[in-house]
Scaffold this motif. Structure first.
Motif, PDB file in Angstrom:
ATOM      1  N   ALA A 155       3.056   1.115  -3.957  1.00  0.00           N
ATOM      2  CA  ALA A 155       2.297  -0.009  -3.407  1.00  0.00           C
ATOM      3  C   ALA A 155       2.749  -1.325  -4.041  1.00  0.00           C
ATOM      4  O   ALA A 155       2.942  -2.332  -3.348  1.00  0.00           O
ATOM      5  CB  ALA A 155       0.799   0.213  -3.619  1.00  0.00           C
ATOM      6  N   ASN A 191       0.834  -1.202   0.000  1.00  0.00           N
ATOM      7  CA  ASN A 191       0.000   0.000   0.000  1.00  0.00           C
ATOM      8  C   ASN A 191       0.869   1.253   0.000  1.00  0.00           C
ATOM      9  O   ASN A 191       2.064   1.197   0.296  1.00  0.00           O
ATOM     10  CB  ASN A 191      -0.970   0.005   1.189  1.00  0.00           C
ATOM     11  CG  ASN A 191      -0.288   0.161   2.529  1.00  0.00           C
ATOM     12  OD1 ASN A 191       0.914  -0.027   2.672  1.00  0.00           O
ATOM     13  ND2 ASN A 191      -1.059   0.476   3.545  1.00  0.00           N
ATOM     14  N   ASP A 192       0.250   2.365  -0.353  1.00  0.00           N
ATOM     15  CA  ASP A 192       0.928   3.653  -0.308  1.00  0.00           C
ATOM     16  C   ASP A 192      -0.119   4.750  -0.178  1.00  0.00           C
ATOM     17  O   ASP A 192      -1.212   4.643  -0.744  1.00  0.00           O
ATOM     18  CB  ASP A 192       1.763   3.901  -1.565  1.00  0.00           C
ATOM     19  CG  ASP A 192       2.600   5.165  -1.431  1.00  0.00           C
ATOM     20  OD1 ASP A 192       3.460   5.207  -0.533  1.00  0.00           O
ATOM     21  OD2 ASP A 192       2.376   6.111  -2.205  1.00  0.00           O
ATOM     22  N   THR A 235      -7.154   2.466  -6.174  1.00  0.00           N
ATOM     23  CA  THR A 235      -6.767   3.763  -5.635  1.00  0.00           C
ATOM     24  C   THR A 235      -8.007   4.527  -5.205  1.00  0.00           C
ATOM     25  O   THR A 235      -8.934   4.707  -5.990  1.00  0.00           O
ATOM     26  CB  THR A 235      -5.972   4.585  -6.667  1.00  0.00           C
ATOM     27  OG1 THR A 235      -4.809   3.845  -7.047  1.00  0.00           O
ATOM     28  CG2 THR A 235      -5.547   5.930  -6.093  1.00  0.00           C
ATOM     29  N   VAL A 290      -2.687  -2.187   5.515  1.00  0.00           N
ATOM     30  CA  VAL A 290      -3.496  -3.203   4.854  1.00  0.00           C
ATOM     31  C   VAL A 290      -2.907  -4.545   5.238  1.00  0.00           C
ATOM     32  O   VAL A 290      -1.692  -4.711   5.357  1.00  0.00           O
ATOM     33  CB  VAL A 290      -3.526  -3.024   3.307  1.00  0.00           C
ATOM     34  CG1 VAL A 290      -2.157  -3.159   2.691  1.00  0.00           C
ATOM     35  CG2 VAL A 290      -4.516  -3.993   2.667  1.00  0.00           C
ATOM     36  N   SER A 320       1.761   6.504  -6.399  1.00  0.00           N
ATOM     37  CA  SER A 320       1.191   5.676  -5.347  1.00  0.00           C
ATOM     38  C   SER A 320       1.067   4.213  -5.798  1.00  0.00           C
ATOM     39  O   SER A 320       1.346   3.288  -5.024  1.00  0.00           O
ATOM     40  CB  SER A 320      -0.174   6.243  -4.947  1.00  0.00           C
ATOM     41  OG  SER A 320      -0.725   5.532  -3.874  1.00  0.00           O
ATOM     42  N   THR A 336      -4.313  -2.852  -8.779  1.00  0.00           N
ATOM     43  CA  THR A 336      -4.325  -1.798  -7.764  1.00  0.00           C
ATOM     44  C   THR A 336      -5.710  -1.185  -7.668  1.00  0.00           C
ATOM     45  O   THR A 336      -6.454  -1.141  -8.656  1.00  0.00           O
ATOM     46  CB  THR A 336      -3.303  -0.680  -8.069  1.00  0.00           C
ATOM     47  OG1 THR A 336      -3.689   0.008  -9.254  1.00  0.00           O
ATOM     48  CG2 THR A 336      -1.887  -1.228  -8.214  1.00  0.00           C
ATOM     49  N   TYR A 349      -4.906   7.000  -1.747  1.00  0.00           N
ATOM     50  CA  TYR A 349      -4.483   5.759  -1.094  1.00  0.00           C
ATOM     51  C   TYR A 349      -4.620   4.602  -2.072  1.00  0.00           C
ATOM     52  O   TYR A 349      -5.686   4.383  -2.637  1.00  0.00           O
ATOM     53  CB  TYR A 349      -5.340   5.520   0.153  1.00  0.00           C
ATOM     54  CG  TYR A 349      -5.016   4.258   0.893  1.00  0.00           C
ATOM     55  CD1 TYR A 349      -3.715   3.982   1.324  1.00  0.00           C
ATOM     56  CD2 TYR A 349      -6.004   3.334   1.184  1.00  0.00           C
ATOM     57  CE1 TYR A 349      -3.422   2.823   2.014  1.00  0.00           C
ATOM     58  CE2 TYR A 349      -5.719   2.176   1.881  1.00  0.00           C
ATOM     59  CZ  TYR A 349      -4.429   1.924   2.300  1.00  0.00           C
ATOM     60  OH  TYR A 349      -4.138   0.769   2.985  1.00  0.00           O
ATOM     61  N   THR A 350      -3.529   3.869  -2.259  1.00  0.00           N
ATOM     62  CA  THR A 350      -3.518   2.741  -3.192  1.00  0.00           C
ATOM     63  C   THR A 350      -3.165   1.452  -2.474  1.00  0.00           C
ATOM     64  O   THR A 350      -2.242   1.416  -1.659  1.00  0.00           O
ATOM     65  CB  THR A 350      -2.503   2.980  -4.328  1.00  0.00           C
ATOM     66  OG1 THR A 350      -2.884   4.166  -5.041  1.00  0.00           O
ATOM     67  CG2 THR A 350      -2.461   1.807  -5.296  1.00  0.00           C
ATOM     68  N   ILE A 351      -3.889   0.398  -2.836  1.00  0.00           N
ATOM     69  CA  ILE A 351      -3.589  -0.958  -2.392  1.00  0.00           C
ATOM     70  C   ILE A 351      -3.272  -1.771  -3.634  1.00  0.00           C
ATOM     71  O   ILE A 351      -3.994  -1.699  -4.630  1.00  0.00           O
ATOM     72  CB  ILE A 351      -4.780  -1.584  -1.636  1.00  0.00           C
ATOM     73  CG1 ILE A 351      -5.060  -0.801  -0.354  1.00  0.00           C
ATOM     74  CG2 ILE A 351      -4.520  -3.061  -1.341  1.00  0.00           C
ATOM     75  CD1 ILE A 351      -6.323  -1.214   0.361  1.00  0.00           C
ATOM     76  N   THR A 388       1.927   2.339   5.701  1.00  0.00           N
ATOM     77  CA  THR A 388       2.381   3.513   4.967  1.00  0.00           C
ATOM     78  C   THR A 388       2.001   4.775   5.715  1.00  0.00           C
ATOM     79  O   THR A 388       1.029   4.785   6.477  1.00  0.00           O
ATOM     80  CB  THR A 388       1.782   3.529   3.540  1.00  0.00           C
ATOM     81  OG1 THR A 388       2.321   4.628   2.812  1.00  0.00           O
ATOM     82  CG2 THR A 388       0.274   3.634   3.544  1.00  0.00           C
ATOM     83  N   SER A 390      -8.195  -2.998   5.483  1.00  0.00           N
ATOM     84  CA  SER A 390      -7.371  -1.801   5.420  1.00  0.00           C
ATOM     85  C   SER A 390      -8.062  -0.675   6.157  1.00  0.00           C
ATOM     86  O   SER A 390      -9.291  -0.628   6.233  1.00  0.00           O
ATOM     87  CB  SER A 390      -7.153  -1.407   3.962  1.00  0.00           C
ATOM     88  OG  SER A 390      -6.364  -0.255   3.888  1.00  0.00           O
TER      89      SER A 390
END
Length: 180
Positions: free
Chosen positions: A55, A4-5, A94, A177, A51, A92, A102-104, A168, A114
């Motif tokens: 991630a 994640n980021d 976002t 997450v 992001s 991903t 926020y991205t997973i 993150t 998350s």
């Protein structure tokens, strides 16, 4: 695997000049540069791609037990949320809010949990609270450690678990997450 980021959009705007000469060429592939420069909102796409790369980097590093070494141009992002690196493809998601992005990233459709926090002092404590609820264990038995490559691991009652977690933070935002 999962990563994640999060990007605090205000901090990114104040501290990073993505329009600086050579910045896009250093960070983005030619296809990504084309997407960004033809976008109606190029700044948001810059941070979305950034992001996504961060991630996926975390997920890819965990998956292949790689030493830390981020080369952003080795990750090819697409507008549909897929990221290609080496012979791997990551999906991903976002989430874009007014103040953060926020991205997973993941390789499978396994369920994950998350949470995003604003102005939180201890993201690890918040993650422990949720993990202990999900796994029906006491919070004092949960701890996080980093492996030799700096990848966080979850230990429960002094035993390393196979549960992947990614943490993150940027600016005033933190998130985690986990595949629970």
């Amino acid at each position: 695997m999962i990563g994640n980021d999060i990007v605090d959009l205000q901090v990114a705007k104040e501290q990073s000049n993505w329009q600086r000469r050579g910045w896009l060429q250093k960070i983005c592939t030619s296809a990504e540069q084309k997407d960004i420069l033809s976008s109606k909102n190029p700044e948001m796409l810059v941070w979305k791609y950034w992001s996504m790369k961060e991630a996926v980097y975390k997920a890819h590093q965990r998956r292949f037990k790689l030493s830390p070494a981020l080369n952003p141009k080795s990750f090819e992002c697409t507008l549909v949320g897929k990221v290609y690196i080496d012979n791997s493809v990551y999906k991903t998601n976002t989430e874009i809010k007014d103040t953060y992005m926020y991205t997973i990233a993941r390789i499978s459709d396994k369920d994950y949990f998350s949470s995003v926090y604003e102005n939180i002092a201890d993201i690890r404590y918040e993650a422990k609270k949720i993990i202990c609820q999900k796994l029906n264990t006491h919070i004092s038995l949960i701890c996080f450690e980093k492996d030799n490559n700096g990848v966080p691991t979850i230990r429960i009652d002094q035993k390393t678990t196979p549960i992947p977690i990614s943490i993150t933070h940027h600016g005033q935002y933190s998130a985690f997450v986990a595949l629970i």
